[in-house]
Scaffold this motif. Structure first.
Motif, PDB file in Angstrom:
ATOM      1  N   LEU A 132      97.105  40.514  81.686  1.00  0.00           N
ATOM      2  CA  LEU A 132      95.751  40.469  81.201  1.00  0.00           C
ATOM      3  C   LEU A 132      95.764  41.535  80.060  1.00  0.00           C
ATOM      4  O   LEU A 132      96.415  42.485  79.997  1.00  0.00           O
ATOM      5  N   SER A 133      94.733  41.118  79.158  1.00  0.00           N
ATOM      6  CA  SER A 133      94.651  42.162  78.185  1.00  0.00           C
ATOM      7  C   SER A 133      93.676  43.059  78.566  1.00  0.00           C
ATOM      8  O   SER A 133      92.959  43.256  79.898  1.00  0.00           O
ATOM      9  N   ASP A 134      93.682  44.431  77.755  1.00  0.00           N
ATOM     10  CA  ASP A 134      92.958  45.525  78.396  1.00  0.00           C
ATOM     11  C   ASP A 134      91.401  45.013  78.914  1.00  0.00           C
ATOM     12  O   ASP A 134      90.857  45.658  79.687  1.00  0.00           O
ATOM     13  N   ASP A 135      90.730  44.553  77.937  1.00  0.00           N
ATOM     14  CA  ASP A 135      89.422  44.056  78.113  1.00  0.00           C
ATOM     15  C   ASP A 135      89.278  43.245  79.543  1.00  0.00           C
ATOM     16  O   ASP A 135      88.375  43.529  80.474  1.00  0.00           O
ATOM     17  N   LYS A 137      91.243  43.170  82.002  1.00  0.00           N
ATOM     18  CA  LYS A 137      91.513  44.175  83.188  1.00  0.00           C
ATOM     19  C   LYS A 137      90.369  44.775  83.386  1.00  0.00           C
ATOM     20  O   LYS A 137      89.953  44.952  84.817  1.00  0.00           O
TER      21      LYS A 137
END
Ligand code: GDP
Length: 322
Positions: A132-135, A137
Motif C-alpha cells: 500500500l502507498s503511505d496514503d 496505509k
C-alpha cells in the motif's frame, strides 16, 4: 534449575481469517523463512494450526478462523482453557483484502475472549501493508481502528478492553517490531530488565543495548535511550550471523537446543564506522547485543566484567520465587 523460571511462559495466540498471513508470520519470525518463500505456503484447514517456538521465552499458538464456520457451532472455539491461559491475542487483518468480515470476526472473538479472560491484551496487526502507498496505509488504518473501536463502544466495553493496533509486513522489520511490543507487555520483569540495561550502558559507555529472545529474534527489553531502526536492524542481523555460524561450525554435543547457541556464544564485530557490535549469551534464550564506540571498547576487560554482572542479575530476575 535455570529452566524453572520459564515454567509459566506467557502465551500468545495468533488468530485471523484464512490467508491473512498467520503462517507466514510464524515462518518468518520463528523459523527464519525468507518472506518470498511464504508465497508457496500451503493453506491448512485445521483450526488450531500449531504450537510453536517452545525454546523461546514465550509460547505461541496459531488459530485459523475459517470464514464459513461460526463460533457458536464450533466446539473447538469453546476451548475456554486456551483463552484463559492466553496473555495476548494477536488478530491479523489482511489490509490488502476486503476486511469487513475480518472486523466482524475480530469483534466476536474479542467479546468471547474477554468474557473468559478479562486480562487478555488484544493486539491487531493490520498486515500486508507493504503493498500500500503511505496514503492508503493511513486511510485503511483509520478505517479499521474506527470500526473496531466503534464496535467495542457499542458493546459498552471501551473502558475495559485493552486493544492496540500495528501496521505490519513480513517484508520489513515491522513484524518483528510489533512482536517485540506485544511481548514486552507480557513480561512482568520488564522494568527490572530495563533498569539493568540502563546501569550497564552507563557503566560501559555503550550507545545502545538490547536484550533479544534469540529464537524469534525479538527484543524483549532495551535501555531507555530511543531506538533507531538502523541500530535495531544491525543488532538483529548480528544474531543471525552468530547463530548461522554457530549452527554450521559450532554445534557441540552440549547443544541440546539444536540452535547453535549456548553459554559460550559471544561475538565482537568492528564496523567500518568506528563502532563495535558486541553480543553475549545471557541465558539459554536471551542474548545481549550492544553497540558502542571503538575507543570505548579498548577497555573491554571492564565491559566483560560488567556484562558478567549483568548476566548474573538477569539470571536472578528469572529465578523462581521462593
Ligand atoms: P494464513 O492462512 O493466515 O496462515 O496465511 P498464509 O501465511 O498462508 O499467507 C497467505 C498469503 O499471504 C501468502 O501468499 C503470503 O505470501 C502472503 N503474505 C503473508 N504476509 C504478507 C505480507 O506481509 N505482505 C504481503 N504482500 N503478503 C503477505
Amino acid at each position: 534449575e535455570a529452566e524453572q523460571g520459564y515454567e509459566n511462559k506467557p502465551r500468545i495466540l495468533l488468530m485471523g481469517m484464512r490467508r491473512s498471513g498467520k503462517s507466514s508470520i510464524q515462518k518468518v519470525v520463528f523459523q527464519k523463512m525468507s518472506p518470498n518463500e511464504t508465497l508457496f505456503l500451503e493453506s491448512t484447514t485445521k483450526i488450531v494450526k500449531s504450537e510453536i517456538a517452545s525454546s523461546s521465552l514465550i509460547s505461541y499458538s496459531i488459530w485459523d478462523l475459517p470464514g464459513q464456520v461460526g463460533y457458536e457451532s464450533n466446539p473447538a472455539f469453546d476451548n475456554e482453557g486456551l483463552f484463559a491461559q492466553t496473555g495476548a491475542l494477536i488478530f491479523v487483518i489482511d489490509a490488502q483484502d476486503n476486511y469487513r468480515e475480518a472486523i466482524a470476526k475480530l469483534h466476536t472473538t474479542v467479546l468471547r475472549a474477554y468474557e473468559i479472560n478479562p486480562e487478555i491484551c488484544f493486539e491487531v496487526f493490520i498486515h500486508k501493508v507493504d503493498g500500500l502507498s503511505d496514503d492508503a496505509k493511513t486511510v485503511r488504518q483509520q478505517d479499521i481502528v474506527e470500526h473496531v473501536l466503534a464496535n467495542i463502544a457499542d458493546a459498552e466495553l471501551e473502558d475495559q478492553i485493552q486493544i492496540s493496533f500495528y501496521l505490519t509486513s513480513i517484508y520489513d522489520h515491522s513484524i518483528f517490531e510489533a512482536f517485540s511490543k506485544v511481548i514486552q507487555k507480557l513480561i512482568p520483569q520488564l522494568p527490572t530488565l530495563e533498569q539493568l540495561l540502563d546501569i550497564l550502558i552507563s557503566n560501559c559507555c555503550i550507545e545502545k543495548a538490547f536484550l533479544f529472545d534469540v529464537v524469534p529474534k525479538i527484543y524483549i527489553a532495551d535501555d531507555s535511550s530511543p531506538v533507531d531502526m538502523q541500530t535495531y536492524e544491525l543488532c538483529s542481523d548480528m544474531i543471525d550471523v552468530v547463530i548461522d555460524v554457530g549452527c554450521i561450525y559450532g554445534m557441540g554435543e552440549n547443544d541440546d537446543t539444536g540452535l547453535g547457541y549456548d553459554a559460550e556464544s559471544a561475538s565482537v564485530m568492528h564496523l567500518n564506522n568506528g563502532m563495535v557490535l558486541y553480543m553475549k549469551e545471557v541465558t539459554r534464550y536471551l542474548a545481549l547485543v550492544a553497540l558502542l564506540r571503538e575507543d570505548k571498547y579498548e577497555k573491554h576487560g571492564l565491559i566483560d566484567y560488567n556484562v558478567e554482572a549483568f548476566k548474573n542479575a538477569v539470571a536472578k530476575v528469572f529465578e523462581p520465587r521462593q
